[in-house]
Each structure stands twice: as structure tokens, then as C-alpha cells.
Design an enzyme around this catalytic site. Structure first.
Site, PDB file in Angstrom:
ATOM      1  N   GLU A 169     -17.698   0.903 105.578  1.00 31.70           N
ATOM      2  CA  GLU A 169     -17.023   2.183 105.294  1.00 31.70           C
ATOM      3  C   GLU A 169     -16.933   2.497 103.793  1.00 31.70           C
ATOM      4  N   TYR A 171     -15.899   0.392 101.389  1.00 30.10           N
ATOM      5  CA  TYR A 171     -14.834  -0.335 100.672  1.00 30.10           C
ATOM      6  C   TYR A 171     -15.443  -1.427  99.770  1.00 30.10           C
ATOM      7  N   ARG A 219     -16.794  -6.945 109.550  1.00 33.27           N
ATOM      8  CA  ARG A 219     -17.197  -5.547 109.821  1.00 33.27           C
ATOM      9  C   ARG A 219     -18.322  -5.203 108.863  1.00 33.27           C
ATOM     10  N   HIS A 257     -16.886   6.444 103.758  1.00 33.02           N
ATOM     11  CA  HIS A 257     -15.960   7.587 103.868  1.00 33.02           C
ATOM     12  C   HIS A 257     -16.489   8.817 103.138  1.00 33.02           C
ATOM     13  N   GLU A 258     -17.288   8.605 102.105  1.00 29.75           N
ATOM     14  CA  GLU A 258     -17.771   9.764 101.349  1.00 29.75           C
ATOM     15  C   GLU A 258     -19.049  10.361 101.961  1.00 29.75           C
ATOM     16  N   GLN A 344      -6.477  15.270 114.554  1.00 28.96           N
ATOM     17  CA  GLN A 344      -5.372  16.075 114.021  1.00 28.96           C
ATOM     18  C   GLN A 344      -4.078  15.297 113.766  1.00 28.96           C
ATOM     19  N   LYS A 426     -16.551  21.162 121.416  1.00 32.13           N
ATOM     20  CA  LYS A 426     -15.150  20.922 121.781  1.00 32.13           C
ATOM     21  C   LYS A 426     -15.023  20.624 123.280  1.00 32.13           C
TER      22      LYS A 426
HETATM   23  P1  FAD Z   1      -0.631  28.669 125.550  1.00 32.24           P
HETATM   24  O1  FAD Z   1      -1.724  27.709 125.506  1.00 32.24           O
HETATM   25  O2  FAD Z   1      -0.906  30.039 125.046  1.00 32.24           O
HETATM   26  O3  FAD Z   1      -0.140  28.754 127.072  1.00 32.24           O
HETATM   27  C1  FAD Z   1       0.766  29.698 127.517  1.00 32.24           C
HETATM   28  C2  FAD Z   1       0.583  29.895 129.013  1.00 32.24           C
HETATM   29  O4  FAD Z   1       1.641  30.696 129.510  1.00 32.24           O
HETATM   30  C3  FAD Z   1      -0.696  30.583 129.406  1.00 32.24           C
HETATM   31  O5  FAD Z   1      -1.415  29.803 130.336  1.00 32.24           O
HETATM   32  C4  FAD Z   1      -0.238  31.896 130.024  1.00 32.24           C
HETATM   33  O6  FAD Z   1      -1.073  32.318 131.091  1.00 32.24           O
HETATM   34  C5  FAD Z   1       1.136  31.526 130.521  1.00 32.24           C
HETATM   35  N1  FAD Z   1       2.062  32.669 130.661  1.00 32.24           N
HETATM   36  C6  FAD Z   1       2.459  33.536 129.705  1.00 32.24           C
HETATM   37  N2  FAD Z   1       3.354  34.411 130.214  1.00 32.24           N
HETATM   38  C7  FAD Z   1       3.534  34.079 131.514  1.00 32.24           C
HETATM   39  C8  FAD Z   1       4.340  34.597 132.572  1.00 32.24           C
HETATM   40  N3  FAD Z   1       5.189  35.607 132.374  1.00 32.24           N
HETATM   41  N4  FAD Z   1       4.264  34.012 133.780  1.00 32.24           N
HETATM   42  C9  FAD Z   1       3.432  32.972 134.008  1.00 32.24           C
HETATM   43  N5  FAD Z   1       2.652  32.455 133.046  1.00 32.24           N
HETATM   44  C10 FAD Z   1       2.708  32.985 131.820  1.00 32.24           C
HETATM   45  N6  FAD Z   1      -5.164  23.737 118.852  1.00 32.24           N
HETATM   46  C11 FAD Z   1      -5.375  22.523 118.356  1.00 32.24           C
HETATM   47  O7  FAD Z   1      -4.425  21.786 118.137  1.00 32.24           O
HETATM   48  N7  FAD Z   1      -6.629  22.069 118.098  1.00 32.24           N
HETATM   49  C12 FAD Z   1      -7.708  22.824 118.329  1.00 32.24           C
HETATM   50  O8  FAD Z   1      -8.830  22.388 118.058  1.00 32.24           O
HETATM   51  C13 FAD Z   1      -7.525  24.105 118.860  1.00 32.24           C
HETATM   52  N8  FAD Z   1      -8.577  24.900 119.082  1.00 32.24           N
HETATM   53  C14 FAD Z   1      -8.373  26.130 119.608  1.00 32.24           C
HETATM   54  C15 FAD Z   1      -9.478  26.940 119.828  1.00 32.24           C
HETATM   55  C16 FAD Z   1      -9.295  28.201 120.357  1.00 32.24           C
HETATM   56  C17 FAD Z   1     -10.498  29.072 120.578  1.00 32.24           C
HETATM   57  C18 FAD Z   1      -7.989  28.668 120.689  1.00 32.24           C
HETATM   58  C19 FAD Z   1      -7.778  30.022 121.284  1.00 32.24           C
HETATM   59  C20 FAD Z   1      -6.889  27.864 120.422  1.00 32.24           C
HETATM   60  C21 FAD Z   1      -7.079  26.586 119.872  1.00 32.24           C
HETATM   61  N9  FAD Z   1      -6.006  25.784 119.603  1.00 32.24           N
HETATM   62  C22 FAD Z   1      -6.216  24.535 119.107  1.00 32.24           C
HETATM   63  C23 FAD Z   1      -4.622  26.229 119.732  1.00 32.24           C
HETATM   64  C24 FAD Z   1      -3.945  25.675 120.981  1.00 32.24           C
HETATM   65  O9  FAD Z   1      -4.732  25.902 122.107  1.00 32.24           O
HETATM   66  C25 FAD Z   1      -2.565  26.289 121.095  1.00 32.24           C
HETATM   67  O10 FAD Z   1      -1.811  25.941 119.980  1.00 32.24           O
HETATM   68  C26 FAD Z   1      -1.846  25.841 122.353  1.00 32.24           C
HETATM   69  O11 FAD Z   1      -2.586  26.178 123.486  1.00 32.24           O
HETATM   70  C27 FAD Z   1      -0.462  26.464 122.439  1.00 32.24           C
HETATM   71  O12 FAD Z   1       0.143  25.991 123.600  1.00 32.24           O
HETATM   72  P2  FAD Z   1       1.275  26.778 124.375  1.00 32.24           P
HETATM   73  O13 FAD Z   1       1.529  25.978 125.592  1.00 32.24           O
HETATM   74  O14 FAD Z   1       2.401  27.058 123.474  1.00 32.24           O
HETATM   75  O15 FAD Z   1       0.650  28.191 124.750  1.00 32.24           O
HETATM   76  P1  NAP Z   2      -4.378  31.011 111.704  1.00 29.10           P
HETATM   77  O1  NAP Z   2      -4.915  29.678 111.411  1.00 29.10           O
HETATM   78  O2  NAP Z   2      -3.016  31.345 111.306  1.00 29.10           O
HETATM   79  O3  NAP Z   2      -5.395  32.039 111.040  1.00 29.10           O
HETATM   80  C1  NAP Z   2      -5.227  33.415 111.094  1.00 29.10           C
HETATM   81  C2  NAP Z   2      -6.195  34.103 110.121  1.00 29.10           C
HETATM   82  O4  NAP Z   2      -5.991  35.472 110.192  1.00 29.10           O
HETATM   83  C3  NAP Z   2      -5.997  33.684 108.711  1.00 29.10           C
HETATM   84  O5  NAP Z   2      -7.292  33.428 108.176  1.00 29.10           O
HETATM   85  C4  NAP Z   2      -5.355  34.881 108.023  1.00 29.10           C
HETATM   86  O6  NAP Z   2      -5.943  34.882 106.731  1.00 29.10           O
HETATM   87  C5  NAP Z   2      -5.762  36.055 108.907  1.00 29.10           C
HETATM   88  N1  NAP Z   2      -4.708  37.061 109.075  1.00 29.10           N
HETATM   89  C6  NAP Z   2      -3.394  36.865 109.322  1.00 29.10           C
HETATM   90  N2  NAP Z   2      -2.729  38.035 109.443  1.00 29.10           N
HETATM   91  C7  NAP Z   2      -3.670  39.009 109.291  1.00 29.10           C
HETATM   92  C8  NAP Z   2      -3.619  40.429 109.307  1.00 29.10           C
HETATM   93  N3  NAP Z   2      -2.480  41.099 109.525  1.00 29.10           N
HETATM   94  N4  NAP Z   2      -4.756  41.097 109.088  1.00 29.10           N
HETATM   95  C9  NAP Z   2      -5.919  40.447 108.872  1.00 29.10           C
HETATM   96  N5  NAP Z   2      -6.024  39.102 108.833  1.00 29.10           N
HETATM   97  C10 NAP Z   2      -4.908  38.393 109.048  1.00 29.10           C
HETATM   98  O7  NAP Z   2      -4.470  31.302 113.242  1.00 29.10           O
HETATM   99  P2  NAP Z   2      -5.620  31.170 114.307  1.00 29.10           P
HETATM  100  O8  NAP Z   2      -6.976  31.096 113.711  1.00 29.10           O
HETATM  101  O9  NAP Z   2      -5.332  32.278 115.239  1.00 29.10           O
HETATM  102  O10 NAP Z   2      -5.322  29.797 115.017  1.00 29.10           O
HETATM  103  C11 NAP Z   2      -4.139  29.592 115.768  1.00 29.10           C
HETATM  104  C12 NAP Z   2      -3.749  28.166 115.729  1.00 29.10           C
HETATM  105  O11 NAP Z   2      -4.660  27.422 116.523  1.00 29.10           O
HETATM  106  C13 NAP Z   2      -3.827  27.644 114.325  1.00 29.10           C
HETATM  107  O12 NAP Z   2      -2.539  27.398 113.831  1.00 29.10           O
HETATM  108  C14 NAP Z   2      -4.641  26.417 114.406  1.00 29.10           C
HETATM  109  O13 NAP Z   2      -3.932  25.308 113.945  1.00 29.10           O
HETATM  110  C15 NAP Z   2      -4.965  26.219 115.880  1.00 29.10           C
HETATM  111  N6  NAP Z   2      -6.394  25.909 115.935  1.00 29.10           N
HETATM  112  C16 NAP Z   2      -6.786  24.731 115.440  1.00 29.10           C
HETATM  113  C17 NAP Z   2      -8.104  24.402 115.428  1.00 29.10           C
HETATM  114  C18 NAP Z   2      -8.558  23.084 114.882  1.00 29.10           C
HETATM  115  O14 NAP Z   2      -9.728  22.823 114.820  1.00 29.10           O
HETATM  116  N7  NAP Z   2      -7.691  22.208 114.485  1.00 29.10           N
HETATM  117  C19 NAP Z   2      -9.043  25.302 115.909  1.00 29.10           C
HETATM  118  C20 NAP Z   2      -8.605  26.517 116.398  1.00 29.10           C
HETATM  119  C21 NAP Z   2      -7.273  26.825 116.382  1.00 29.10           C
HETATM  120  P3  NAP Z   2      -5.674  35.969 105.595  1.00 29.10           P
HETATM  121  O15 NAP Z   2      -4.209  36.276 105.691  1.00 29.10           O
HETATM  122  O16 NAP Z   2      -6.064  35.338 104.309  1.00 29.10           O
HETATM  123  O17 NAP Z   2      -6.557  37.093 105.935  1.00 29.10           O
HETATM  124 FE1  SF4 Z   3      -6.472  11.153 117.172  1.00 27.57          FE
HETATM  125 FE2  SF4 Z   3      -7.787  11.119 119.518  1.00 27.57          FE
HETATM  126 FE3  SF4 Z   3      -5.217  11.604 119.466  1.00 27.57          FE
HETATM  127 FE4  SF4 Z   3      -6.899  13.439 118.501  1.00 27.57          FE
HETATM  128  S1  SF4 Z   3      -6.738  12.753 120.611  1.00 27.57           S
HETATM  129  S2  SF4 Z   3      -4.990  12.766 117.555  1.00 27.57           S
HETATM  130  S3  SF4 Z   3      -8.436  12.048 117.625  1.00 27.57           S
HETATM  131  S4  SF4 Z   3      -6.201   9.721 118.819  1.00 27.57           S
END
Ligand code: FAD
Ligand code: NAP
Ligand code: SF4
Length: 679
Positions: A169, A171, A219, A257-258, A344, A426
Site C-alpha cells: 500500500e 508504506y 502483506r 494509496h497514491e 462512506q 452502483k
Molecule cells: P427515501 O429513500 O426518500 O424514502 C422515503 C420513502 O417514503 C419512499 O419510498 C416513499 O415512497 C415513501 N413515502 C413518502 N410519502 C409516503 C406516504 N405518504 N405514504 C407511504 N409512503 C410514503 N446516499 C448515499 O448514502 N450514498 C449514495 O451513494 C447515494 N446515492 C444516491 C444516488 C441517487 C441517484 C439518489 C437519488 C440518492 C442517492 N443517495 C445516496 C441518497 C439516499 O438514497 C438517501 O439519502 C436515502 O434514500 C434517504 O432515505 P429516507 O429513508 O430518508 O428517504
Molecule cells: P447535494 O449534494 O446537496 O447537491 C445539490 C446540488 O444542487 C449542489 O451542487 C448545489 O450546488 C445545487 N443547488 C442547490 N440549490 C440549488 C438551486 N436553488 N438552484 C440551482 N442549484 C442548486 O444534493 P444531491 O445531489 O441531491 O444529493 C442528495 C444526497 O444524496 C446528498 O446529500 C448526497 O450525500 C447523497 N448522495 C450521495 C452519493 C455518494 O456517492 N456518496 C451519491 C448520490 C447522492 P450550487 O449551490 O453550487 O449550485
Molecule cells: Fe464501508 Fe462497506 Fe459499510 Fe460502505 S458498506 S461503509 S464500504 S463497510
């Protein structure tokens, strides 16, 4: 009657002569940050004991420095006195009490040390740390070897079953071995024999100190993946010498790591590097351990059945599920909480000097703090929303003995994970959904899909007994923009793309460069799924399976370029700055490869038939695009809150419904788990 083992290779014991390992699993070394916390050793003991109880064959601790210069960071864990050894006894006792075996990793970080006392083979600064190392004198090298051996002896006195000497890695030992970082002309530099001397002498001296009946794992960096890394012939030479010097096992190290090649991120195909361990198997006789992106018993079994290695190292999969092996033994791999390789809560935390945990298992490293006790009085609970927050809450609360009803308006569980899983690279997110489906079944959660909840529906659902409390886990709604022309048919939301699969044109502007903006851009430009085609993936990242060049690198293949994408943000900071510490660079370089234009300092003006009108800095520009996809963040969806309160329900709000800004699944799941532990 004999029963056949569900995973005959994985679960077979390994005889090391003086001791036997109960199966072929090794829990790889992870620094979890408890090492430096007050009272951290008791927490570490509980952490390792849970994995020993879950039948891991051999555990390796996080890296412990043999001396101060070897610290990863100031005041990091060190084993150089009997006072240090004493602190570790609680760990070894706890592991042995569960019938496990544990080795302590000795790690000298060399120039990766995040402190001014760092040393290396030569004064060559690493690209990932701010401190230029001091060059070790020849005497300094000799005393470092003594420190390694002393550290191993102290580990033995602390009750460890062995040590792992970290030689990969990038080191210290790796830094001496490779011309990239070793510019010396003395007996520790220049020729291969000289560069290999630190590694070999360290193993020899350690063996002399600890005697025969003590495990020494070395390792070995089998693929450096950096320019100036070792050629294959040199790696083989070192492996043979390490074997002669007295190592019991050789573990595989992949990439410094780099290195600018992903080695453990979720987009890396499963078992992407076991071929290199197999190549080494032809060269040495001691057992070899293979590693990286092995996260299910099925993958581990096939790696071993294929003869790639004698043991399989998994690190993060044991954060995600301490009972991984125990479940495999019961042929219940569908019950395993699979590591999705997101980094994460583990590696990203380690790099931010925070305690590690696991996104899918918030109990990891919190074994003594986050406890799910059986309840004395059962409550009837309604959970609205089966996204990550609702799923975590519902299954933990039901496990504790509550009667839990989980509602979602969708026809499947998972919430936004159902969109995340479609992003190329993913696919592991499917595993979390599979795990929760199983947990719902096992814990007896009453699941009601296709059911949109309001206060009236809850009244109807009550039947004989009213709900005692309601958990609102309704998630978020995408933020809408208020610019002129936002109603234009060119404008779409990320849900139109990922949920509804609406057709998207060849020229696209993505508004918002957060996690979702990056994911959507990747979804739009990635036209072949590399994470399921290993050879293509290796070519894409320039990893040379034929090992023609030192470091095993070759030119990367250019991806096909079929869509023109602009990824835009208003902030003036570097686009992608807020992404994960250990994975953000992978997303950025993937988009750069696909020629995505990442633009900051953007002001959005209007949308019309011409496209998106913006100012970049103060320069007006029209982006002539077919579609504009809005990924501008999210807002909490809590429209039910007042209704529920008025109906007299005691209501808790978790996940995105609680706070949407900076929400991710790590927070959603932890919040669900913490509430379930209390309710
Ligand atoms: P949600 O996942 O939004 O779930 C809410 C649920 O409530 C939904 O299923 C909805 O149908 C249901 N619901 C709402 N209102 C009602 C109602 N009145 N009656 C019945 N059901 C209802 N996070 C990460 O940490 N790592 C990632 O890599 C990552 N990648 C992402 C990629 C994408 C494209 C997206 C969109 C999100 C990603 N996220 C990622 C974010 C992550 O998915 C959210 O932070 C997480 O799903 C939030 O969980 P939650 O349970 O609060 O809400
Ligand atoms: P986010 O990370 O908060 O990004 C929102 C983006 O929208 C920012 O780039 C912001 O940048 C822009 N924005 C905010 N308000 C705006 C406005 N009024 N008009 C125009 N641009 C605006 O949110 P997200 O991409 O929706 O993701 C949601 C959550 O899911 C995140 O918190 C993230 O942690 C999680 N997620 C994680 C991963 C992962 O790989 N770990 C992947 C997907 C999602 P500017 O304000 O500079 O424009
Ligand atoms: Fe780390 Fe795997 Fe847990 Fe993601 S799911 S935080 S990579 S141990």
C-alpha cells in the site's frame, strides 16, 4: 449422516503446522479510530469479539506503529513498550474467549505519516501528505528493524496469535523496495537485493524474536499500480525471500494509496484482483491470501475453488456483518448484510480522523453503545416510508419485540435506493434491498406496499389496537427551480431519468453537481457496464494483467463518447469537491474520461428553445442542449406532519423527512437505528 458444507473451500480449516485456522476467512486490517479514543480499547475488544463470535478464521487488527516515526498520525497507536502491550490484553482475551484468533498488524507509515517526524528511504514527499520525510540513516534503518521485531514480541506478550507485517500500500517497507521512492546508494538502496533488504531483515529478525509457534503474515504489494513501482520479477524475488525468512502466510496488497486506479470502490468488479495472487501461487509454497472486493461467500468460494489463493481476506464485509461466516456456515448467505463498498462510513471516516462505522451497519464500532435490547412492553408502531431510514427503524424495532407496520406508497421497498442502484457501478445497492427484504421477513415486520398513508388510513389500519406511535420516514422531494422557462419540455428532473426512464437527448446540461448530479451524469455517459466485465474494466483503468511494465500499468483505453454533457454548479469551488474523500476522485476522473464539461460559477438565467442561458462568471453563454436535468438538491417531504399531530399521534421524524440537506443513507440508517434502540 454427513452433511455437505455449503461452502466447502471457504469453510475448510487451514493447518499452519503449529496451529490451525477454523476456516479460510481473514478479517483484513482496518484502522477504525477507536485506537486513539479514550476507553477505545474496551470498545475495540467488543468490536473484535463480535467478529470472533461470528466465526472469522483469523482477525488482523488495524495498523499499530513500531515506533513514533512510524505513526500514521500524531499519537496514533504504537507498540513499543510493555505498557502498550498491557493495553492490548483486553482485546486478545475477548477474542480468545469467543474462540477466535487475532494478529496485530505492524504498520510503519514512512512518508505517509501525517506528521513532521515522518521518515522514508529518501527525501521524496508523497503526493497525498503535506510532510516531506527525513531520510533514515543506515543506523536508523537497523533500529527500525529492531523496533518491528520488538513490537512483534510485545504483541506476543499481549496475547496475540501473530503479527502482520505491512509491506504494501506504499508504506515504509514498500517505499524502500521501489525505485519510485528509494534513491539511496548505500546497502539499503540501488540494487534489488539492497532495496529488498529492509523487508527481508524485518521478517527474519521478527521470526528470531517470536520463535516458531507464532503467525507472521507478510502483506506483499503484488501490484503497485504507480509509476516506478516494482516489476513482476522483483515482486517474485521478494516473495521467495520472505518465505525463506520465515513468514507463515503472504497476504496480497493491491495499489499504493497514491495510485490513481480504484482498487476497492463500489465500481471495482468483485474479486477484481485475485488473478495476481494466483500468478504468485506458482512461485511460493506457503499459503497465500487474496483480497479486494470479495464481499459474498459465493464470490469467496469461487475464488478459492478456482485455486486463486488459500485464504480470502475481507475487511469491510466484516464491518457490514460480524456474522458473515456464521451465516455462510448455516447456508444463509441471503441473510448477510453485504458491504456495498461505498467507503462512506469506514474509509472516508478514517481519512477524516473520525471513528469508522458502516453505512449499512451503524452498530459497527458502536457495539457497546448502540444496543438493541428486547422490550419489556410491546408497542404498536406505524412507519411511513420504506426507504433506508424507515427500513432500518422498522427492522431493528421489530427485532426488539415491537409490533411494526411498515407502509410505502411504492410497489417495492427501498425509497431512493431504487434510483441509486441503476447508476452504473452502483449495483451493490441491490444487496442492501435484498438484505432488508430478508430482515422484514425474519423480524416479522408487517409490510404494506402500494399504500399511501394519511392519518385516516392509519385510523383504519388500527383494527383492535391503536398505533402507539408513528414514525414519519417519508423522505424528500426534489428541489424545484424558479428560473424563467422552467416549464419548458426540455427541463426534466432526475426522477424523470432514473425512475421513469424518459428518453434523454444527445446534448444535456445537468443543473447541480452534488452526489446525484454526478450519478446522473455517469448514468448518461456510461454506455457499457464495466463493473461486470473485468477485462474491460482493467483495460479502462490501464491495469496490465500481463505485467509488462513495472507497477503493472499501461495506457488507459478511451471510453466511447456518445453524449455531450455539461455538469454545472453555482459555487466557485472545484466541481465535485463535496464528494466522498476516498471516492470523489474516481467519479471526477470517470466523467473527465467521458469528456463531461464540469463548470463552476454558473448563474442560471432562463430556458427556451435555444437551450439553457447562463452566465459563467460574468460571461453570458447559451448551452445548446436537448435537455436540462435538474439535480439541485432536495427538501424534506413532511406534508403529513400536521395531519398526524392533529389526529393525536406521537410522531417521530427521521431520514430525509427530518432534514434533507446533506442527507445520505448513512445518516438515514443511523437515525432509524438510534430511534429503534430507544423507542
Ligand atoms: P427515501 O429513500 O426518500 O424514502 C422515503 C420513502 O417514503 C419512499 O419510498 C416513499 O415512497 C415513501 N413515502 C413518502 N410519502 C409516503 C406516504 N405518504 N405514504 C407511504 N409512503 C410514503 N446516499 C448515499 O448514502 N450514498 C449514495 O451513494 C447515494 N446515492 C444516491 C444516488 C441517487 C441517484 C439518489 C437519488 C440518492 C442517492 N443517495 C445516496 C441518497 C439516499 O438514497 C438517501 O439519502 C436515502 O434514500 C434517504 O432515505 P429516507 O429513508 O430518508 O428517504
Ligand atoms: P447535494 O449534494 O446537496 O447537491 C445539490 C446540488 O444542487 C449542489 O451542487 C448545489 O450546488 C445545487 N443547488 C442547490 N440549490 C440549488 C438551486 N436553488 N438552484 C440551482 N442549484 C442548486 O444534493 P444531491 O445531489 O441531491 O444529493 C442528495 C444526497 O444524496 C446528498 O446529500 C448526497 O450525500 C447523497 N448522495 C450521495 C452519493 C455518494 O456517492 N456518496 C451519491 C448520490 C447522492 P450550487 O449551490 O453550487 O449550485
Ligand atoms: Fe464501508 Fe462497506 Fe459499510 Fe460502505 S458498506 S461503509 S464500504 S463497510
Amino acid at each position: 449422516m454427513t452433511t455437505t458444507s455449503p461452502f466447502p473451500n471457504l469453510l475448510a480449516p487451514l493447518d499452519l503446522g503449529f496451529t490451525q485456522l477454523k476456516n479460510r476467512t481473514l478479517m483484513g486490517s482496518m484502522h477504525v479510530g477507536l485506537e486513539e479514543e479514550k476507553g477505545g480499547y474496551d470498545k475495540l475488544a467488543a468490536f473484535y469479539a463480535a467478529r470472533a463470535k461470528g466465526d472469522v478464521g483469523l482477525i488482523v487488527t488495524g495498523g499499530i506503529a513500531p515506533n513514533i516515526a512510524g505513526w500514521v498520525a500524531p499519537f496514533a497507536g504504537r507498540m513499543s513498550s510493555s505498557r502498550h502491550a498491557k493495553k492490548h490484553k483486553v482485546i486478545t482475551k475477548a477474542v480468545h474467549a469467543e474462540g477466535g484468533k487475532i494478529c496485530m498488524q505492524i504498520l510503519h507509515s514512512g512518508r505517509y505519516g501525517y506528521h513532521p517526524l515522518a521518515v522514508s528511504a529518501s527525501k521524496v514527499k508523497s503526493p497525498i501528505t503535506p510532510f516531506k520525510p527525513r531520510e533514515l540513516s543506515s543506523r536508523g534503518v537497523k533500529s527500525t528493524i529492531k523496533d518491528y521485531a520488538n513490537s512483534a514480541l510485545l504483541a506476543k506478550q499481549a496475547g496475540y496469535d501473530g503479527v502482520e507485517i505491512m509491506g504494501s500500500e506504499g508504506y515504509l517497507i514498500n517505499q524502500f523496495f521501489c525505485e519510485r521512492t528509494n534513491k539511496r546508494q548505500d546497502e539499503w538502496g540501488g540494487t534489488l537485493e539492497n532495496r529488498a533488504r529492509l523487508a527481508i531483515e524485518t521478517v527474519k529478525h521478527t521470526r528470531e524474536k517470536v520463535g516458531e509457534a507464532f503467525i507472521i503474515i507478510y502483506r506483499l504489494s503484488m501490484l503497485d499500480l504507480v509509476e516506478g513501482g516494482a516489476p513482476w520479477e522483483e515482486v517474485v524475488y521478494l516473495a521467495k525471500e520472505i518465505e525463506k525468512a520465515g513468514a507463515t502466510l503472504i497476504n496480497t496488497g493491491i495499489g499504493w494509496h497514491e495510485a490513481r486506479v480504484p482498487t476497492i470502490a463500489t465500481s471495482v468488479p468483485r474479486a477484481a484482483f485475485t488473478w495476481i495472487t494466483k500468478k504468485m501461487k506458482a512461485e511460493v509454497s506457503i499459503p497465500l491470501i487474496t483480497t479486494n472486493r470479495i464481499n459474498t461467500p459465493e464470490v469467496a468460494e469461487s475464488v478459492l475453488a478456482n485455486g486463486d489463493a488459500d485464504m480470502v481476506s475481507m475487511a469491510r464485509p466484516f464491518l457490514a456483518d460480524p456474522d458473515f461466516v456464521a451465516k455462510a456456515m448455516l447456508n444463509q448467505s441471503d441473510h448477510i448484510n453485504t458491504c456495498i463498498a461505498c467507503n462512506q462510513a469506514c474509509l472516508d471516516h478514517a481519512f477524516e480522523q473520525k471513528r469508522a462505522s458502516c453505512l449499512v451497519n451503524p452498530q459497527a464500532c458502536y457495539e457497546t453503545e448502540l444496543i438493541f435490547k428486547t422490550v419489556a412492553a410491546q408497542k404498536k408502531l406505524a412507519v411511513i416510508g420504506a426507504g433506508p431510514a424507515g427500513l432500518a427503524f422498522a427492522t431493528y424495532a421489530a427485532e426488539r419485540g415491537h409490533e411494526v407496520h411498515l407502509f410505502d406508497q411504492a410497489n417495492e421497498i427501498g425509497g431512493q435506493f431504487n434510483y441509486a442502484k441503476q447508476v452504473p457501478g452502483k449495483e451493490e445497492f441491490y444487496e442492501t434491498l435484498r438484505y432488508y427484504a430478508k430482515r422484514i421477513e425474519v423480524t416479522g415486520v408487517h409490510l404494506h406496499l402500494n399504500t399511501r398513508v394519511d392519518a385516516g388510513l392509519l385510523q383504519k389500519q388500527q383494527g383492535e389496537k391503536a398505533f402507539d406511535e408513528v414514525i414519519m420516514a417519508t423522505g424528500i422531494k426534489p428541489r424545484e427551480l424558479s428560473i424563467e422557462g422552467v416549464e419548458h419540455p426540455k427541463v426534466m428532473s432526475y426522477l424523470d431519468v432514473l425512475r421513469d426512464h424518459k428518453p434523454v437527448g444527445k446534448k444535456v446540461a445537468v443543473i447541480g453537481a452534488g452526489g446525484i448530479g454526478f450519478d446522473v451524469s455517469e448514468y448518461l455517459v456510461e454506455n457499457e457496464n464495466l463493473s461486470t466485465d473485468l477485462d474491460k474494466w482493467l483495460d479502462h483503468w490501464g491495469i496490465d494483467k500481463d505485467y509488462k511494465q513495472a507497477g503493472a500499468l499501461k495506457p488507459q483505453t478511451a471510453p466511447r463518447f456518445e453524449r455531450e454533457v455539461y455538469l454545472l454548479q453555482r459555487k466557485s469551488t472545484k466541481v465535485g469537491k463535496g464528494l466522498g474523500k476516498t471516492t470523489g476522485w474516481i467519479h471526477r476522473s470517470s466523467l473527465v474520461n467521458h469528456k463531461v464539461q464540469m463548470i463552476n460559477s454558473v448563474t442560471y438565467q432562463k430556458v427556451d428553445d435555444q437551450g439553457l442561458h447562463v452566465l459563467i462568471g460574468d460571461q453570458p453563454k447559451v448551452l445548446d442542449v436537448d435537455h436540462i436535468i435538474v439535480c439541485a438538491g432536495q427538501e424534506p417531504l413532511r406534508e403529513l406532519e400536521n395531519e398526524l399531530t392533529e389526529a393525536g399521534y406521537k410522531t417521530h421524524i427521521i431520514g430525509g423527512a427530518y432534514v434533507a440537506s446533506e442527507l445520505d443513507a448513512k445518516r438515514a440508517i443511523r437515525q432509524g437505528a438510534e430511534l429503534a434502540a430507544e423507542i
